[in-house]
Write a protein that holds these residues in place. Structure first.
Motif, short mmCIF file in Angstrom:
data_model
loop_
_atom_site.label_atom_id
_atom_site.label_comp_id
_atom_site.label_asym_id
_atom_site.label_seq_id
_atom_site.Cartn_x
_atom_site.Cartn_y
_atom_site.Cartn_z
N ARG A 63 0.82 -1.22 0.00
CA ARG A 63 0.00 0.00 0.00
C ARG A 63 0.86 1.26 0.00
N THR A 64 2.12 1.12 0.43
CA THR A 64 3.02 2.29 0.43
C THR A 64 4.19 2.08 -0.53
N GLY A 65 4.07 1.09 -1.41
CA GLY A 65 5.13 0.84 -2.37
C GLY A 65 6.39 0.30 -1.75
N GLY A 66 6.27 -0.33 -0.57
CA GLY A 66 7.43 -0.89 0.11
C GLY A 66 8.16 0.08 1.01
N ASP A 67 7.62 1.29 1.17
CA ASP A 67 8.26 2.32 1.99
C ASP A 67 7.80 2.16 3.45
N LEU A 68 8.66 1.58 4.27
CA LEU A 68 8.32 1.32 5.67
C LEU A 68 8.06 2.62 6.42
N ASP A 69 8.88 3.64 6.16
CA ASP A 69 8.74 4.93 6.84
C ASP A 69 7.40 5.59 6.50
N ALA A 70 6.94 5.42 5.27
CA ALA A 70 5.65 6.02 4.87
C ALA A 70 4.50 5.44 5.67
N ALA A 196 9.29 -9.24 10.77
CA ALA A 196 10.26 -9.38 9.70
C ALA A 196 9.63 -9.13 8.33
N SER A 197 8.33 -9.43 8.21
CA SER A 197 7.67 -9.28 6.91
C SER A 197 7.68 -7.83 6.44
N CYS A 198 7.50 -6.90 7.37
CA CYS A 198 7.52 -5.48 7.00
C CYS A 198 8.91 -5.08 6.51
N ILE A 199 9.93 -5.71 7.08
CA ILE A 199 11.31 -5.40 6.71
C ILE A 199 11.67 -6.05 5.38
N PHE A 200 11.29 -7.33 5.21
CA PHE A 200 11.59 -8.04 3.97
C PHE A 200 10.79 -7.51 2.79
N ALA A 201 9.60 -6.98 3.08
CA ALA A 201 8.72 -6.54 1.99
C ALA A 201 9.37 -5.48 1.12
N GLY A 202 10.16 -4.60 1.73
CA GLY A 202 10.83 -3.56 0.96
C GLY A 202 11.75 -4.16 -0.10
N ILE A 203 12.49 -5.22 0.28
CA ILE A 203 13.39 -5.88 -0.67
C ILE A 203 12.58 -6.53 -1.78
N CYS A 297 18.49 -4.10 6.50
CA CYS A 297 19.11 -3.06 7.34
C CYS A 297 19.74 -1.98 6.47
N GLY A 298 20.46 -2.40 5.43
CA GLY A 298 21.08 -1.45 4.53
C GLY A 298 20.06 -0.55 3.85
N ASN A 299 18.97 -1.15 3.38
CA ASN A 299 17.91 -0.38 2.73
C ASN A 299 17.26 0.61 3.68
N TYR A 300 16.98 0.15 4.91
CA TYR A 300 16.25 0.98 5.87
C TYR A 300 17.05 2.23 6.25
N PHE A 301 18.31 2.06 6.63
CA PHE A 301 19.08 3.21 7.08
C PHE A 301 19.46 4.14 5.92
N ARG A 302 19.58 3.58 4.73
CA ARG A 302 19.78 4.44 3.56
C ARG A 302 18.55 5.31 3.32
#
Length: 434
Positions: A63-70, A196-203, A297-302
């Motif tokens: 729903r947010t295009g994989g953007d966890l922060d959104a 973990a699913s919210c984190i993996f979903a971005g990848i 982790c790399g994706n999130y902090f970037r």
């Protein structure tokens, strides 16, 4: 855009492998020992709370295009950042990533090589491989989905099919738990794969987009289909492993260690090569999870720093830190990380549930009220796990009162208060519209 089955299978396999770590390997056989002839009921309950919630998490992230922060910022930038960072650190270098190496060594390497193989040397090798396979973020899903997961599934299939064809025993008509459904749901919930699913979903979503599925319709469909492939894989493996545990229920009871149980089952089914096959299974399961979490982790902090923290530098730091933690003070780190996990997990699941309707919820106060209540209740539930408070009678009494809430036996003691808070938030006007 027409969805290609090959893409779905590769992405689905990668997602399956990211979810399937060592904990997912040892939980189901133990559940089978506890449940006896009712193993199938326990397996379904476990799958629902593990794979089911994880699939919802992946769908919510589309729903947010994989953007966890959104998604997390719907409850406020600051609290979203705190919850997101706490989640990624605990599911990442503070707990789950170091544990992948530690468990691989304990269950896979040590039984084969004994004390002749240094755990320090092994951790260096393990995280060097992790780093090599994560340093290029665009290749993570293809490497895991095309190569590592098929090898993992083949090894698991050999173990499961052989155990079905030549069962080690007949499941006992008894259970060692009061309610197999409650136990299955509770264990599935405790794997924390939903977080973990919210984190993996971005990848996964990034990989889906890279394959050309950029419009919202095809993005959601491709991600959903890949999620279904992943859950189907989990269903096959969980069902098979739970059955294997049930077949040895005449030989073991609830005092058996989970690691010792899977080692015993594998050796009994596959004989001499069993230790080697198990070592390969555990190594692949833990390596794929380590790769997924390190990349996440790399994706999130970037993303949260707007590119100031480079992906490549972050994964290097994560691998070095995780290698150290896997050898030095892991138990202490776990004891510090678990209360944080318990604090944020109700909020994460709340984000997932509300995230499924993200585009339908225009009032941010629904998120804010619900998330704050989830955090407070999560914090209260975590206090008994804080070192030094475990023996405090009043803290334990408070924990018992929380578990007495409706849904407490499943670990969902917070669900009704959070739902009420979200409903209250609906009637409080929001200054910011989604």
């Amino acid at each position: 855009m027409k969805i290609k089955m090959k893409d779905i299978v590769v992405i689905g396999f990668a997602l399956f492998a990211m979810f399937f770590g060592a904990g997912n390997l040892v939980f189901p056989p133990y559940l089978g020992v506890l449940d006896g002839t009712k193993w199938f009921i326990g397996f379904i309950a476990f799958l629902f709370a593990d794979g089911g919630l994880a699939l919802l998490g992946v769908i919510a992230m589309t729903r947010t295009g994989g953007d966890l922060d959104a998604l997390y910022s719907r409850a406020g930038k600051k609290i979203g950042l705190v919850i997101g960072t706490a989640s990624i650190l605990c599911i990442g270098p503070f707990l789950a990533i170091p544990r992948t190496a530690a468990v691989t060594f304990e269950v896979g390497i040590n039984p084969v090589f004994g004390d002749s193989f240094s755990p320090v040397v092994f951790s260096i090798i393990f995280f060097a491989i992790t780093l090599f396979l994560t340093i290029k973020p665009s290749k993570v899903v293809d490497i895991v989905g095309q190569f590592l997961t098929p090898a993992l599934l083949i090894c698991l299939a050999v173990l499961i099919v052989k155990g079905i064809i030549s069962p080690l025993g007949t499941p006992l008509e008894r259970t060692l738990v009061d309610n197999v459904v409650v136990k299955g749901i509770y264990d599935g919930y405790q794997t924390m794969d939903a977080m973990a699913s919210c984190i993996f979903a971005g990848i996964v979503i990034s990989s889906v987009k890279a394959k050309g599925y950029t419009d919202q319709g095809s993005l959601v469909k491709a991600t959903l289909y890949a999620g279904i492939v992943a859950v189907a894989g989990l269903a096959f493996v969980y069902g098979g492993l739970t059955y294997l545990g049930a077949t040895v229920s005449p030989m073991f009871d609830d005092t058996v260690g989970k690691s010792a149980l899977i080692i015993s089952i594998t050796e009994s089914i596959l004989g001499g090569p069993g230790k080697v096959i198990l070592a390969i299974i555990v190594a692949l399961a833990c390596l794929t999870t380590s790769i997924g979490l390190t990349s996440a982790c790399g994706n999130y902090f970037r993303d949260i720093t707007g590119g100031k923290l480079k992906y490549e530098r972050t994964v290097i730091v994560v691998c070095i830190f995780s290698a150290i933690v896997s050898n030095l003070g892991l138990d202490k780190i776990i004891s510090m990380a678990v209360p944080i996990l318990l604090t944020v997990y109700p909020a994460v699941v709340t984000y997932i549930i509300f995230g499924l309707f993200n585009d339908k919820i225009s009032n941010d106060n629904i998120f804010k009220f619900a998330i704050w209540v989830a955090v407070v209740l999560g914090l209260l539930s975590a206090l008994p796990a804080v070192p030094g408070l475990a023996d405090n009678a009043s803290i334990q009494a408070m924990g018992a009162k929380l578990n007495a809430f409706p849904g407490g036996e499943f670990g969902f003691f917070w669900i009704i208060p959070v739902a009420v808070a979200g409903l209250v938030g609906k009637f409080v006007p929001s200054k910011v519209k989604a």
